[in-house]
Design an enzyme around this catalytic site. Sequence first.
Site, short mmCIF file in Angstrom:
data_model
loop_
_atom_site.label_atom_id
_atom_site.label_comp_id
_atom_site.label_asym_id
_atom_site.label_seq_id
_atom_site.Cartn_x
_atom_site.Cartn_y
_atom_site.Cartn_z
N LYS A 1 -41.81 17.03 58.15
CA LYS A 1 -40.85 17.62 58.61
C LYS A 1 -39.77 18.53 57.60
CE LYS A 1 -40.61 16.45 63.40
NZ LYS A 1 -41.47 15.00 63.39
N SER B 1 -48.78 12.14 58.25
CA SER B 1 -47.54 12.79 58.20
C SER B 1 -46.29 12.32 58.03
CB SER B 1 -47.58 13.32 59.92
OG SER B 1 -47.62 12.17 60.54
#
Length: 323
Positions: A52, A304
């Site tokens: 992110k 991720s």
Amino acid sequence: MTVALAEIRAAQARIAGKVERTALQLSDALARHCGVPVYMKMEHRQPTESFKLRGATNAVAMLDPEGRKRGVVAASTGNHGRALAYAARLEGLGATICMSQLVPQNKRDAIALLGAEMRIVGDSQDDAQVEAERLVEDMGMTIVPPFDHEDVIAGQGTIGLELIEDLPQVDTVLVQLSGGGLASGVAAAVKGLRPQARVIGVSMARGAAMQASLEAGRPVQLREEETLADSLGGGIGLANRHTFSMCRDLLDGVILLSEEEIAAGIVHAYREEREIVEGAGAVGIAALLAGKVMPGGPVALILSGRNIDMELHRRVINGEGRP
Ligand SMILES: *Cc1c(COP(=O)(O)O)cnc(C)c1O
């Protein structure tokens, strides 16, 4: 309204040197399991422990001088809030993270450590969102949403550019799917450079809002359920502007995983790859282990994030289930 390859390329230049250009690492164990080469994009190694940071860094870099002066705001206490606080600090601008009083102290501490201002309001995520919107109205701050925003999508899409640079012959890309910022960006980049590659979204079966929306043909809301892949929880927004249509147009399919399958992904990452990943981070591995993908050539998946409570991680590794 979609994000094009050119915008992702521009984002790549903008965030270079501010985020890690992560390795794409071959997994011998997964290659043996699948009979094709399998590569893992090591996004859990970003300084804030998730990809992110890419979208947040790009969104911050896109601010004009007035926007920089007034700072940024978000209502996320998870990986996005952390990434935005980090990106703002790196650029020397103010960040305010709004959260409800139900947010646990350890999460508050992590964000406070990054120098962000915190607004504790109400007792739901919705209350925090209202406060964030008020700060936009009253103080002129810029809200940076976690996924449904062009600059955020373009930032996440830089993963796809790096992927194709490192593995131009990729056959199948497995990408986590929640709000769809990651999947939209990665799919736009991959399809833009290698149209014949398949891009498949992976979600948990419990509360997969994007998959339900794709089936319904419009954004729909699901009841949120507890899941090991907690970073994949939450809706896509009934007024979704970008990610719903991008996922609808660009993804070749969606795989849904049970909690047991996600746990197996975390265990594999730890035992075979020697990596600590959170549930959301492990779903690409889990999809392969569960035999839910039939790749015809090299596969790339994304680790991720690794923002997992270590006591929960220990229990998953030991097969003890949830506390
Ligand atoms: C946010 C997040 C995702 C999903 O990204 P979306 O853009 O919301 O689909 C996947 N994994 C981790 C670790 C995340 O923090």
